[in-house]
Scaffold this motif. Structure first.
Motif, short mmCIF file in Angstrom:
data_model
loop_
_atom_site.label_atom_id
_atom_site.label_comp_id
_atom_site.label_asym_id
_atom_site.label_seq_id
_atom_site.Cartn_x
_atom_site.Cartn_y
_atom_site.Cartn_z
N VAL B 43 0.88 -1.17 0.00
CA VAL B 43 0.00 0.00 0.00
C VAL B 43 0.91 1.22 0.00
O VAL B 43 2.08 1.13 0.39
N ARG B 44 0.37 2.32 -0.45
CA ARG B 44 1.17 3.53 -0.47
C ARG B 44 1.11 4.19 0.90
O ARG B 44 0.12 4.80 1.26
N LYS B 45 2.18 4.00 1.65
CA LYS B 45 2.21 4.54 3.02
C LYS B 45 2.85 5.91 2.98
O LYS B 45 3.98 6.05 2.50
N PRO B 46 2.17 6.95 3.46
CA PRO B 46 2.75 8.29 3.36
C PRO B 46 4.10 8.39 4.06
O PRO B 46 4.30 7.82 5.13
N TYR B 47 5.00 9.13 3.44
CA TYR B 47 6.37 9.24 3.91
C TYR B 47 6.43 9.74 5.36
O TYR B 47 7.19 9.25 6.17
N LEU B 48 5.59 10.73 5.68
CA LEU B 48 5.71 11.33 7.01
C LEU B 48 5.15 10.43 8.13
O LEU B 48 5.32 10.75 9.30
N TYR B 97 15.58 11.92 -1.74
CA TYR B 97 14.86 11.35 -2.87
C TYR B 97 14.16 10.05 -2.51
O TYR B 97 13.31 9.56 -3.24
N LEU B 98 14.51 9.48 -1.35
CA LEU B 98 13.85 8.23 -0.96
C LEU B 98 12.35 8.43 -0.72
O LEU B 98 11.57 7.50 -0.81
N GLN B 99 11.96 9.69 -0.44
CA GLN B 99 10.55 9.92 -0.16
C GLN B 99 9.66 9.74 -1.39
O GLN B 99 8.45 9.63 -1.26
N GLY B 100 10.26 9.72 -2.54
CA GLY B 100 9.44 9.42 -3.72
C GLY B 100 9.92 8.16 -4.40
O GLY B 100 9.33 7.70 -5.37
N GLN B 271 11.23 13.91 -11.19
CA GLN B 271 9.95 14.62 -11.17
C GLN B 271 9.00 14.11 -10.07
O GLN B 271 8.39 14.91 -9.34
N GLY B 272 8.90 12.80 -9.95
CA GLY B 272 7.99 12.23 -8.95
C GLY B 272 8.39 12.61 -7.55
O GLY B 272 7.54 12.88 -6.68
N VAL B 273 9.69 12.63 -7.32
CA VAL B 273 10.19 12.97 -5.98
C VAL B 273 9.90 14.45 -5.69
O VAL B 273 9.51 14.83 -4.59
N TYR B 274 10.10 15.27 -6.73
CA TYR B 274 9.83 16.71 -6.57
C TYR B 274 8.39 16.94 -6.09
O TYR B 274 8.15 17.69 -5.14
#
Lengths: 335, 336
Positions: B43-48, B97-100, B271-274
């Protein structure tokens, strides 16, 4: 922000009629149009009984939002969720949902929806989860489980309707959880009603100021506005009034332009204030090709896309003009 | 460091490395799963969510264990590779950049160290000359080294193969696991650094720059090869002064000639990370300067600005006595 809507009331969504019972009795509700039977209106709010199967929820909320056509300010879901892996003491409380995950069978859906910075995460399952191993499986993703939140998130995202979810947590410890909940519905409905009425749901602070009514932004323009506004507020410590003054809002408002054209003018001005170096850089390019512009070329630097986009239309008459343009383009990229 | 849940792959539950980690984290109960891939990134778990709900997976890495690094990643004229020993990081740097890169911030430690070394060996046999293997591409190399426990094994492997260069990249000061290692010239520890005022704003939970410098000095005293990465360089009004002060501070604490290299790179994002960074830190001063998609599809400052920034930082180091050959541009293909 995209338009001044007639949004007036919240839409309160309940999966079960029993959970909404106190609301239906206390708010002097009446059935609404052909959706009478599961959509009600009172002077304070709309009330939807959505059912709990994900497909039923999605169809009813979608139908309802379409029927009410922008009269809904926000959707507030007040429901029940099963505590899967909460520390003791979570049961019987009402909490806001932070991130909503979804699953079909035992397979998780990748997309998630984050609604709040605080609260518990929740996973929506397409089927009733009773087996111990299934409970453990879902608990690895989120501490709360329900059957409707994911559908609400999907529809509200599609319709750009603000959504907040509040859940009364019931225990998974009890073997007869379902019967227990049924016998407690009156009490739960009252608790949800008091929560809504008294503790109320704190309004989220609006950090980005809205533009005045005679300035219109499309969705992408609104996004840009937010970006420039945030930079000017955070970097330059400007207040809303100062930003508007610097941007010359009053002057823009006086001009005989359509609301969208005014929005565009305001954005261009804010862009200049937010990114003065970039603005100067672009101006320099325009100056570099001034002779071409004078000769009738059209050059448009589009700020609406975050890309290095130039829209140029020209009829090149001779190689000198072509060279001039190429030189200007090279300069634009290499300064 | 507190994990809210530990998930261990069944196949490695009884391995020594696993048991050691579980013993060190005994206050956090663990669960056994078939594969970390049943949950990680499912699942897409939010970075924060890493701030309040960070999981640790103990797993084996299957498939690609070593990956070729992009051009201009490291020093010129040599081959560079990453190896996968961990995914994600306990620190929270706003520009990371790991956050994206992954759709979950949870930490994965891969404990099949022998297989990773075998893959490195295999790669090395296919490639002549000096080859670099970097450990800190998908995680901080040292932040959890006291837990993951692979450093001794890796050091032993690399010390016998002088042609292979091993680089550990870190923002931590967690050098204790290294101190029991007998360093050889092909073992390099590099510290990512920024001016302290910027690090305080952007590198949440990472060791303060002063501690990183102290750790670097200690390693140099122990004869380790030490390097620095000034990457990312963020555009801001006092960039030259800030980096001049940083260079001076390094030169005061560490003999310049002992520093193997300093890499310089301007802020950039895929781009995605941005988009993800903008979403996570909308008020961050990272976005005070306009960025555009560049030729390599990464969001970057305009070329003239990057050139100015890199020159300013380069000058800051040169004027503090660093040698031109100690400095190189990282991921700045078009700046040479």
């Amino acid at each position: 922000m995209t338009s001044v809507m007639e949004a007036t009331k919240s839409l309160l969504v309940f999966s079960h009629r029993q959970a909404a019972q106190v609301f239906l009795e206390s708010l002097k509700t009446e059935g609404v149009g052909f959706l009478n039977g599961f959509l009600y209106e009172s002077p304070q709010a709309y009330i939807l009984i959505s059912g709990e199967h994900p497909l039923q929820v999605a169809s009813r909320i979608g139908l309802c939002l379409g029927f009410l056509n922008k009269k809904v300010k926000e959707v507030l879901h007040l429901g029940l969720a099963m505590g899967l892996s909460l520390e003791k003491g979570g049961e019987g409380t009402i909490t806001e949902a932070r991130t909503v995950y979804g699953a079909s069978g035992l397979l998780f859906w990748h997309k998630s929806f984050t609604l709040s910075e605080k609260g518990y995460d929740i996973i929506t399952s397409g089927h009733r989860v009773k087996k111990k191993e299934e409970i453990e499986h879902f608990a690895r993703i989120a501490p709360l489980l329900d059957r409707e939140s994911y559908s609400l998130c999907m529809v509200c995202e599609e319709t750009h309707t603000p959504l907040r979810i509040f859940k009364y947590i019931v225990s998974r410890e009890s073997e007869h959880a379902c019967q227990e909940v049924k016998s407690l519905y009156q009490e739960i409905s009252l608790k949800l009603y008091h929560f809504w009425l008294y503790y109320s749901i704190e309004e989220k602070p609006q950090e980005i100021c809205q533009p005045p009514g005679d300035v219109y932004f499309t969705t992408s323009m609104a996004k840009q506005y937010e970006e420039y506004y945030t930079i000017l507020k955070e970097r330059d410590n400007l207040t809303q009034e100062e930003i508007w003054k610097k941007a010359g809002l009053e002057e823009i408002q006086r001009q005989k332009l359509s609301p969208k054209q005014k929005g565009k003018k305001l954005l261009n001005r804010l862009f200049e204030l937010a990114y003065p170096e970039e603005y100067a850089y672009r101006q320099r390019f325009v100056q570099n090709i001034q002779s071409l512009v004078d000769a009738g070329w059209t050059v448009d630097l589009d700020n609406s896309l975050r890309q290095d986009a130039l829209y140029i239309s020209a009829r090149i008459k001779d190689s000198r003009e072509k060279e001039r343009l190429l030189e200007a383009l090279r300069d634009y990229h290499e300064i | 460091m507190k994990f809210s849940r530990i998930l261990v792959e069944k196949a490695i539950l009884n391995e020594n490395a696993t048991q050691k980690i579980l013993a060190k984290l005994s206050s956090c109960p663990y669960e056994v799963v078939n594969s970390y891939l049943d949950y990680f990134e499912k699942v897409r778990k939010p970075y924060l969510h890493k701030r309040t709900n960070l999981y640790l997976y103990l797993a084996q890495k299957k498939g690609e264990l070593v990956k070729e690094a992009p051009n201009a990643y490291g020093t010129r004229g040599e081959s560079h590779f990453y190896y996968y020993n961990a995914l994600n990081c306990i620190y929270e740097c706003e520009y990371c950049y790991l956050q994206g890169y992954f759709s979950s911030p949870d930490i994965v430690l891969f404990l099949n160290h022998e297989e990773i070394l075998a893959a490195i060996e295999e790669r090395a046999t296919q490639q002549p000359g000096r080859i670099w293997f970097h450990g800190g591409e998908f995680s901080d190399s040292l932040a959890l080294a006291h837990l993951s426990g692979e450093l001794l094994l890796f050091a032993e492997f690399f010390s016998k193969r002088p042609r292979l260069q091993w680089e550990l990249r870190t923002k931590s000061a967690n050098i204790r696991p290294l101190l029991s290692i007998d360093p050889t010239p092909n073992i390099h520890v590099s510290f990512s650094i920024s001016p302290p005022s910027l690090a305080r704003l952007l590198e949440h939970k990472a060791a303060p720059v002063e501690l990183r410098l102290r750790a670097a000095r200690r390693l140099i005293e122990k004869n380790f090869s030490v390097a620095f990465h000034c990457d990312p360089i963020v555009a801001q009004p006092h960039v030259e002064e800030e980096y001049r002060a940083l260079a001076k501070s390094i030169a005061e604490q560490i003999p310049i000639e002992a520093i193997r290299y300093i890499s310089l790179g301007a802020l950039r994002f895929p781009q995605g990370v941005y988009d993800e960074v903008r979403h996570n830190y909308p008020k961050s001063f990272l976005f005070h300067q306009y960025m555009i998609p560049s030729q390599d599809k990464k969001m970057r400052y305009r070329k003239y600005l990057r050139r100015q920034l890199l020159q300013k930082v380069q000058n800051a180091f040169l004027s503090s006595g660093f040698l031109p050959e100690q400095l190189y541009f990282c991921m700045e293909d078009d700046m040479e």
